[in-house]
Design a protein around this motif. Structure first.
Motif, PDB file in Angstrom:
ATOM      1  N   LYS A   1       0.971   9.882  -5.100  1.00 30.32           N
ATOM      2  CA  LYS A   1       1.313  11.264  -4.760  1.00 30.32           C
ATOM      3  C   LYS A   1       2.342  11.817  -5.737  1.00 30.32           C
ATOM      4  O   LYS A   1       2.244  12.958  -6.201  1.00 30.32           O
TER       5      LYS A   1
ATOM      6  N   LEU B   1       0.817  -1.213   0.000  1.00 32.07           N
ATOM      7  CA  LEU B   1       0.000   0.000   0.000  1.00 32.07           C
ATOM      8  C   LEU B   1       0.850   1.262   0.000  1.00 32.07           C
ATOM      9  O   LEU B   1       0.543   2.238  -0.659  1.00 32.07           O
TER      10      LEU B   1
ATOM     11  N   SER C   1       2.031   2.055  -3.451  1.00 30.24           N
ATOM     12  CA  SER C   1       1.003   2.646  -4.309  1.00 30.24           C
ATOM     13  C   SER C   1       0.714   4.078  -3.899  1.00 30.24           C
ATOM     14  O   SER C   1       0.577   4.964  -4.735  1.00 30.24           O
ATOM     15  N   GLU C   2       0.649   4.297  -2.580  1.00 30.73           N
ATOM     16  CA  GLU C   2       0.343   5.639  -2.106  1.00 30.73           C
ATOM     17  C   GLU C   2       1.427   6.629  -2.543  1.00 30.73           C
ATOM     18  O   GLU C   2       1.137   7.701  -3.071  1.00 30.73           O
TER      19      GLU C   2
ATOM     20  N   ASP D   1       6.838  10.501   0.948  1.00 30.93           N
ATOM     21  CA  ASP D   1       5.978   9.343   0.688  1.00 30.93           C
ATOM     22  C   ASP D   1       6.518   8.467  -0.425  1.00 30.93           C
ATOM     23  O   ASP D   1       6.532   7.248  -0.318  1.00 30.93           O
TER      24      ASP D   1
END
Lengths: 472, 493
Positions: A157, A149, A152-153, A227
């Motif tokens: 972004k 996850l 992907s996050e 991120d």
């Protein structure tokens, strides 16, 4: 000159392309995936060997779209080195699944080609296309661990920020076209010399600068960094912390200093402010980070701030300092991320507190990691010190005293969080101490980076000579 | 070119530290032996230099010069003169003695300890012989990293805090020094980092520029000396550091700052130096009095000695600020004496701490009966430290005050009060440690051991010899001091 005759100037890129396709194809059949890595490495080395033969200084090729000069050659070497070290890290990095390896190396090599094209572009449209290619490949690589996850996050972004800024950049380029009727940099610079103070020119250049700041991770276009860095597989983090950043700076230098030299007061003030905010913000936020990858992410934002000092002062020494810094930064940042990759393999964590007592588990890794961190902090006699020294020297020479003072204060702040990692590794006792084997390729990458940092610090003459010999 | 003896001196410890990396971790005996041999060799070389040194010659001696980074005119330039010879000897001696002490006091992670320890020695020696600002800066910073680890790993309860504070404080100071170095480089008509070359050009700078550069260097040196209000790292670092490292910290590291003033700030930026003479003298007085008062309030033996260092370094500052031959002589002598005496004091603190595992002065008493030899050493060095005539401490402080009085009467008179307070806290310490009735808890304490005596005797001899016959050390520096004053002030005062 015909297009076919121009092909010999992009021979290294062609080699890489063939190699990339071969890797992708072989990836479907070959069982032993490390062969793919070795093949990619071989391609990179071959391209590196062909590089000096493939350029004649100052030649424009493909209807002035690309240029072959020593400036782009410098950056091409930089990217080949980056890619080679990243592949070495990747070979030893277990978290990239075996069945994806072919695809992974393919993307890495294509990204390298895109970066090489970006630095040799001499036309705003080509610059835009190459940079967009770099970005797209970087998004895909960031999201490479499909089931993760965070991955992907981070990639999402990265993608959203990237598409926004590249749209802004394209908007700026459209203005430039409207104003000058051409996208060729040399033609633009010829007409721009009379219109330096024109606000109508300032705005589109500002837009282009924004697009490139995203690549360099300058404030305020830095939000994607932590991120994306955290989510991406560590070798990819290493790559995007060096490669696209160098692309950003190379293109900045080419557009703003080499071809369109602008030095109006408004512009200098603006870039100075960006530099100050970038290093200060990066450093201050890095202090509170507990995840090593995020911490190094903020540290790389701060580093971009220092590099930008050389761009702000815009003197020959400033430009040389930028190049020298990028070259050194390559080794220390890739080295640091190689260590993170290695350590995360063994402790399955990126939390700084889990680094406690790592010196006992792998003395060598802890030692070289310490050296990379101290080099990033700018402690002599390591390479990072030479780089910072040149940047600050450029600032003092051009009488940017305030900027230099803020820069050095920042490097003291930065010391705190770099030493924080070292403190956990050396000053705390480990919870358990299994000794894990180190993958050979990763080790090799570490040794290359370590030796380079020491050599650049103690004997910087060859690199300085090389940079002095470049033509802008 | 003659034999590069200074390079040998500086890089022998570094070579030793690299060899230590190759020795297996388990063989602590071999590691200790190697480190001791290396530091002994360094000490012998420093004695050899002392013998060979021609003290009537004010030029650089044993000079070595090689091109290092020609693109920015950095050279590898080493040399020795009257200002640095004493400090080299001091470093050689204390490194050797502290190494012997380390062999006893360090119980964990020997390999890393001696690796870092030897690297530290290279940094310190290099700082004192470097004649190129770039090289100087590299050595100056080379000291920080080993010191961080040496305090942080082998220190006391609050070691991590103290180590980090030390690192941040000194780096914060030295980055400003770096800017000062760059400002010198870019403003000189011939771009060079060579201190001797710059001494020809820098004095011609405008006063404003000199002041700016002086301040930049001041931050770097003031943190190291330490000058109030940049002294707060010192008590933490000294108290938390293991005994041998406290010895090195107080004995050698603090001298780097004062040496920097004499080597760089004063001769290169002489107008600014005169401009700041009065503030420096006042800061010297503040150091003397403030350090002494705070030392008086301490119950921790080591912390008391640490603050006494702040006070003693104030005399160095006062002597330097006077810009007289007497004052400079006093300052340099005081630097040397402080290294010897405070080094010994920290060794003595280590002796009692390794036995009693406490340094709380109020918990002791009557040790004079229980540990007579220890009491003897402690009394001697305490008297030396509080400036009893006949011992070395007196000479340095007296000369500093004499020189200071010539230039700044009021400030010097106030500073002289510091001597009284110093006598006060040192005697109070002696009373609490040695006199009174013996605390039953310490009935089992053994007296000082032979190895410990071996580390203290050389320091004792030097203290007495200088106290009785100060010319034995003053002769090395006096010609250089006269030369320096002539360069700074134009006339001898």
């Amino acid at each position: 000159m015909s297009i076919l005759a121009d092909l010999k100037f992009i021979l290294p890129e062609i080699i890489l392309l063939i190699c990339a396709l071969a890797v992708l194809f072989l990836g479907l059949f070959v069982k032993k995936k490390s062969i793919l890595g070795v093949l990619s490495l071989a391609g990179l080395i071959l391209a590196g060997l062909l590089l000096p033969q493939s350029y004649i200084s100052g030649t424009s090729i493909f209807f002035n779209i690309l240029v072959s000069d020593s400036f782009s050659e410098f950056f091409k070497y930089l990217f080949l080195l980056t890619a080679a070290i990243v592949i070495l890290i990747s070979i030893g990095y277990k978290r990239i699944l075996k069945e994806d390896r072919g695809e992974y190396y393919f993307l890495l090599l294509i990204l390298t080609i895109a970066m090489m094209l970006a630095v040799s572009s001499h036309n705003l449209l080509m610059i835009y296309i190459a940079i967009e290619a770099v970005s797209l490949l970087a998004y895909i690589l960031t999201a490479f661990r499909k089931n993760d996850l965070f991955s992907s996050e981070g990639a999402l972004k990265y993608f959203l920020f990237g598409s926004l800024t590249s749209a802004v950049m394209l908007y700026g380029i459209s203005f430039v076209y409207g104003l000058f009727g051409t996208l060729d940099l040399s033609t633009i610079s010829a007409s721009l010399n009379q219109a330096q103070n024109n606000f109508a020119v300032f705005v589109p250049l500002l837009f282009i600068f924004s697009g490139l700041s995203f690549k360099c991770a300058l404030v305020p276009f830095h939000m994607w960094v932590p991120d994306a860095y955290q989510g991406a597989p560590t070798p990819v983090t290493a790559l995007i912390s060096v490669g696209p950043k160098a692309v950003g700076f190379a293109v900045l230098l080419r557009i703003f200093l080499c071809d369109i030299f602008i030095s109006t007061d408004m512009w200098v003030c603006f870039v100075t402010a960006v530099s100050i905010f970038t290093m200060t913000l990066g450093n201050i936020i890095a202090i509170t980070q507990t995840n090593v990858k995020r911490l190094l992410g903020y540290s790389s934002i701060a580093q971009a701030g220092y590099i930008l000092i050389g761009f702000v002062v815009a003197t020959p020494l400033g430009i040389k300092a930028v190049l020298f810094y990028l070259f050194t930064y390559l080794f220390m940042n890739l080295g640091a991320f190689a260590c993170v990759a290695l350590i995360s393999e063994s402790i399955k964590s990126h939390d700084i507190e889990d680094y406690a007592g790592f010196y006992k588990r792998q003395p060598f890794t802890a030692f070289v990691f310490t050296v990379f961190l101290l080099s990033l902090a700018g402690i002599p006699p390591l390479g990072g010190f030479m780089a910072k020294f040149l940047v600050f020297a450029a600032a003092i020479e051009a009488r940017f005293i305030m900027l230099a003072v803020i820069g050095v204060i920042n490097s003291v702040v930065a010391l705190y969080y770099y030493v924080k990692i070292i403190r956990f590794m050396y000053l705390s006792e480990p919870k358990e101490t299994p000794i894990l084997p180190r993958p050979f390729a990763l080790n090799f990458a570490l040794v290359i980076a370590f030796v380079s940092i020491l050599v650049i610090g103690l004997w910087p003459c060859p690199v300085l000579n090389w940079i002095n010999g470049l033509q802008f | 070119m003659s034999f590069p003896i200074l390079s040998l001196l500086v890089f022998l410890p570094l070579l030793g530290s690299l060899v230590i990396l190759l020795i297996p971790k388990k063989k602590t005996g071999a590691i200790k032996a190697l480190a001791t041999v290396i530091t002994a060799a360094v000490f012998i070389i420093s004695i050899f230099l002392l013998i060979k040194f021609n003290y009537t010659n004010t030029n650089m001696q044993f000079e070595e010069r090689l091109t290092w980074i020609p693109q920015i005119n950095v050279s590898y330039h080493l040399g020795l003169d009257g200002l640095s010879i004493g400090l080299i000897f001091l470093t050689g001696l204390l490194s050797f003695l502290a190494c012997i002490s380390s062999c006893r006091d360090i119980h964990i992670r020997h390999k890393e300890y001696f690796f870092l320890y030897l690297m530290l020695i290279t940094g310190m020696l290099g700082t004192f012989v470097a004649l190129d600002l770039f090289l100087f800066y590299v050595f100056w910073e080379l000291v920080l990293v080993p010191m961080y680890f040496l305090i942080g790993i082998w220190g006391g309860a609050r070691k991590e805090y103290a180590a980090m504070k030390f690192f941040l404080y000194t780096l914060a100071g030295s980055v400003f020094m770096l800017l000062g170095i760059l400002a010198l480089y870019f403003n000189s008509p011939v771009r060079t980092f060579d201190i001797l070359e710059l001494a020809k050009y820098a004095p011609a700078f405008t006063l404003g520029l000199q002041i700016l550069i002086f301040l930049a260097f001041y931050f770097g040196f003031a943190v190291k000396v330490p000058i109030f209000p940049f002294h707060t790292w010192l008590p933490d670092a000294h108290v938390e550091a293991p005994t041998p490292i406290s010895v090195i910290l107080a004995g050698v590291l603090l001298k780097m700052g004062a040496y920097g003033f004499l080597r760089i700030s004063f001769p290169l930026l002489k107008d600014a130096a005169h401009y700041f003479a009065f503030p420096l003298a006042v800061l010297g007085a503040v150091n003397i009095l403030y350090g002494a008062f705070v030392a008086m309030a301490q119950t921790d033996f080591k912390k008391m000695v640490a603050y006494s260092s702040v006070s003693h370094m104030g005399f160095v500052l006062l002597g330097m600020a006077s810009f007289t031959v007497t004052g400079f002589n006093g300052a340099i002598l005081q630097m040397f004496n402080h290294g010897i005496i405070t080094g010994a004091m920290f060794l003595l603190v280590g002796v009692i701490y390794s036995r009693a595992h406490t340094r709380d002065l109020d918990k002791f008493g009557g040790l004079g009966v229980k540990m007579p030899v220890y009491a003897g050493f402690l009394s001697l060095f305490t008297f030396a430290s509080l400036g009893l005539p006949g011992l070395s401490g007196f000479v340095g402080e007296f000369l500093s005050l004499l020189g200071g009085y010539y230039t700044f009467k009021t400030v010097t008179i106030i500073s002289a009060l510091g001597l009284v307070i110093t006598a006060g806290y040192f005697l109070y310490m002696l009373q609490r440690m040695l006199l009174g009735s013996l605390n039953e808890k310490w009935a089992g304490l053994s007296d000082i051991s032979k190895v410990e005596i071996f580390t203290l005797v050389p320091l004792m001899i030097i203290t007495v010899v200088i106290g009785v016959y100060p010319l034995s050390i003053l002769k090395y520096q006096s010609a250089a001091v006269i030369d320096l004053i002539t360069k700074i002030s134009g006339v001898i005062q």
